[in-house]
Design a protein around this motif. Structure first.
Motif, PDB file in Angstrom:
ATOM      1  N   GLY A 173      -5.063  -3.279   7.338  1.00 19.34           N
ATOM      2  CA  GLY A 173      -4.145  -2.553   8.201  1.00 19.34           C
ATOM      3  C   GLY A 173      -3.259  -1.527   7.544  1.00 19.34           C
ATOM      4  O   GLY A 173      -2.211  -1.171   8.101  1.00 19.34           O
ATOM      5  N   VAL A 174      -3.668  -1.021   6.360  1.00 17.77           N
ATOM      6  CA  VAL A 174      -2.803  -0.060   5.669  1.00 17.77           C
ATOM      7  C   VAL A 174      -3.569   1.206   5.256  1.00 17.77           C
ATOM      8  O   VAL A 174      -3.231   1.851   4.272  1.00 17.77           O
ATOM      9  CB  VAL A 174      -2.147  -0.704   4.424  1.00 17.77           C
ATOM     10  N   ARG A 190       0.860  -1.183   0.000  1.00 19.46           N
ATOM     11  CA  ARG A 190       0.000   0.000   0.000  1.00 19.46           C
ATOM     12  C   ARG A 190       0.898   1.236   0.000  1.00 19.46           C
ATOM     13  O   ARG A 190       1.562   1.545   0.986  1.00 19.46           O
ATOM     14  CB  ARG A 190      -0.882  -0.010   1.251  1.00 19.46           C
ATOM     15  N   ALA A 191       0.930   1.926  -1.133  1.00 23.97           N
ATOM     16  CA  ALA A 191       1.729   3.146  -1.262  1.00 23.97           C
ATOM     17  C   ALA A 191       0.819   4.361  -1.108  1.00 23.97           C
ATOM     18  O   ALA A 191      -0.312   4.358  -1.604  1.00 23.97           O
ATOM     19  CB  ALA A 191       2.420   3.179  -2.625  1.00 23.97           C
ATOM     20  N   TRP A 232      -1.112   3.827   7.260  1.00 24.93           N
ATOM     21  CA  TRP A 232       0.346   3.658   7.172  1.00 24.93           C
ATOM     22  C   TRP A 232       0.635   2.620   6.111  1.00 24.93           C
ATOM     23  O   TRP A 232      -0.209   1.783   5.780  1.00 24.93           O
ATOM     24  CB  TRP A 232       0.922   3.241   8.529  1.00 24.93           C
ATOM     25  N   HIS A 233       1.850   2.671   5.575  1.00 24.03           N
ATOM     26  CA  HIS A 233       2.234   1.729   4.518  1.00 24.03           C
ATOM     27  C   HIS A 233       2.409   0.323   5.070  1.00 24.03           C
ATOM     28  O   HIS A 233       2.482   0.110   6.289  1.00 24.03           O
ATOM     29  CB  HIS A 233       3.543   2.184   3.875  1.00 24.03           C
ATOM     30  N   GLY A 234       2.505  -0.660   4.196  1.00 24.78           N
ATOM     31  CA  GLY A 234       2.731  -2.030   4.617  1.00 24.78           C
ATOM     32  C   GLY A 234       2.609  -3.007   3.461  1.00 24.78           C
ATOM     33  O   GLY A 234       2.017  -2.695   2.421  1.00 24.78           O
ATOM     34  N   HIS A 235       3.192  -4.203   3.641  1.00 23.84           N
ATOM     35  CA  HIS A 235       3.110  -5.280   2.652  1.00 23.84           C
ATOM     36  C   HIS A 235       2.212  -6.388   3.191  1.00 23.84           C
ATOM     37  O   HIS A 235       2.459  -6.925   4.267  1.00 23.84           O
ATOM     38  CB  HIS A 235       4.495  -5.882   2.385  1.00 23.84           C
ATOM     39  N   PHE A 261     -10.332  -2.156   1.152  1.00 24.08           N
ATOM     40  CA  PHE A 261      -9.176  -3.047   1.177  1.00 24.08           C
ATOM     41  C   PHE A 261      -8.095  -2.527   2.118  1.00 24.08           C
ATOM     42  O   PHE A 261      -7.541  -3.272   2.937  1.00 24.08           O
ATOM     43  CB  PHE A 261      -8.600  -3.212  -0.232  1.00 24.08           C
ATOM     44  N   ASP A 262      -7.767  -1.239   2.011  1.00 25.25           N
ATOM     45  CA  ASP A 262      -6.690  -0.688   2.835  1.00 25.25           C
ATOM     46  C   ASP A 262      -7.029  -0.745   4.321  1.00 25.25           C
ATOM     47  O   ASP A 262      -6.190  -1.120   5.151  1.00 25.25           O
ATOM     48  CB  ASP A 262      -6.329   0.736   2.399  1.00 25.25           C
ATOM     49  N   LYS A 263      -8.265  -0.421   4.674  1.00 24.31           N
ATOM     50  CA  LYS A 263      -8.669  -0.463   6.080  1.00 24.31           C
ATOM     51  C   LYS A 263      -8.705  -1.899   6.610  1.00 24.31           C
ATOM     52  O   LYS A 263      -8.254  -2.189   7.719  1.00 24.31           O
ATOM     53  CB  LYS A 263     -10.041   0.196   6.256  1.00 24.31           C
TER      54      LYS A 263
END
Length: 260
Positions: free
Chosen positions: A166-167, A92-93, A170-173, A161-163
Motif C-alpha cells: 500500500g505504499v 516507504r520514503a 503514497w508514504h506509509g509505515h 514490495f511497495d505496491k
C-alpha cells in the motif's frame, strides 16, 4: 515601491491586533483553566493507550512472498531488514526520479518526517528495527543520508514490495513481526497518521508488542518489563544487561509521583 520599516511595523502591529486572541487572566485563573483542560488531556492519553491496546490484538497477515532489497552491502531479504530483532517497521520514503527535489533531495514531506526520527538505539532496545525504503539507487540514498545527517538503514525497493503493502503511490509505515523465519504484517499507518511518527513511543505504539511495559493492556504472554527501568543513554545499551542498581533506585523512589 518598497515598504519602509515603520510602515512594516505598523502593518505587523495591525495584523496582531486583529487576531481574536484569548483573554489575559491572572495566574490563579490561568491555572484553573489549565486544570480544566488537563482532564481532557488525560482522557486523550488513556484513549490513545486503549487504541494501542487494540492494535496489539489486530490479526496478523502472513507474508508469503519473498522480497529483495538492495542495501549498502548488496542484496538483502525482508527478513534481513529485521537485523536479528523481532519486530520491524518499514517506512516507504519517496526518493526517486520524478519526485519533487530529485536528485538532491527526497520528498519534502518524507524528509520532514526523517528529521524527526528519534535515536534508533532506544527503539532497538525494545527489539524493534526501523528501516526506510525507496526506489532510488543505493549510491543516491547514501549521498542523501550523508547530506541530511540521517542514520536509519535505508534500502532500495527492487520488486513489488511497495505496491503489495500500500505504499506505491503514497508514504506509509508498515509494521512486521517475525517468528523465526516466518514474517507477519501486523499494522499499517499512512496519510495523517504518519504525522505523529518520530518518537520512540509512537513507533512502539504501532507495533504488535507495543512498549512492552507492565502497565500496558497486552495479551497474555507478551514480553513486558517495568516502566522507566529499561531506559538508558543511547550510547550505553548492552544486550541482556540487568537494570543499573543506581537507576533502579531512582525510579523506585519516584513511583509515588509517576502517573502512568
Amino acid at each position: 515601491m518598497a515598504t519602509s520599516k515603520p510602515q512594516k511595523e505598523a502593518q505587523h502591529e495591525k495584523e496582531h491586533l486583529e487576531m481574536k486572541t484569548p483573554p489575559v487572566v491572572s495566574p490563579k485563573e490561568w491555572e484553573a483553566a489549565r486544570e480544566q483542560l488537563l482532564v481532557k488531556e488525560k482522557a486523550f492519553t488513556r484513549s490513545r493507550d486503549a487504541l494501542a491496546a487494540e492494535r496489539r490484538r489486530m490479526p496478523w497477515q502472513a507474508v508469503e512472498k519473498s522480497y529483495v532489497f538492495e542495501g549498502s552491502k548488496g542484496k538483502v531479504s525482508l527478513l534481513d531488514l529485521f537485523e536479528g530483532r523481532r519486530q520491524l517497521i518499514v517506512y516507504r520514503a519517496f526518493f526517486e526520479p520524478g519526485v519533487f527535489g530529485w536528485p538532491d533531495h527526497a520528498c519534502r514531506g518524507c524528509s520532514f518526517g526523517a528529521d524527526q526520527v528519534a535515536h534508533l538505539a532506544h527503539l532497538n532496545a525494545r527489539d524493534t528495527t526501523l528501516a526506510y525504503a525507496s526506489r532510488a539507487p543505493q549510491a543516491d540514498i547514501q549521498r542523501l543520508k550523508t547530506r541530511m545527517a540521517w542514520d536509519m538503514p535505508w534500502y532500495t525497493v527492487t520488486d513489488s514490495f511497495d505496491k503489495d503493502f500500500g505504499v506505491d503511490e503514497w508514504h506509509g509505515h508498515n509494521a512486521f513481526i517475525r517468528d523465526g523465519d516466518r514474517i507477519f504484517r501486523t499494522y499499517f499507518i499512512n496519510n495523517r497518521g504518519d504525522e505523529a511518527m518520530g518518537s520512540t513511543w509512537d513507533f512502539l505504539d504501532i507495533t504488535a508488542l507495543g512498549r512492552q511495559e507492565e502497565w500496558e493492556d497486552s495479551p497474555e504472554g507478551y514480553p513486558q518489563t517495568p516502566p522507566y527501568k529499561w531506559w538508558n543513554w543511547h550510547d550505553n545499551y548492552q544486550p541482556n544487561a540487568s537494570v543499573d542498581p543506581g537507576w533502579n533506585k531512582v525510579v523506585d523512589a519516584s513511583k509515588a509521583t509517576l502517573n502512568l
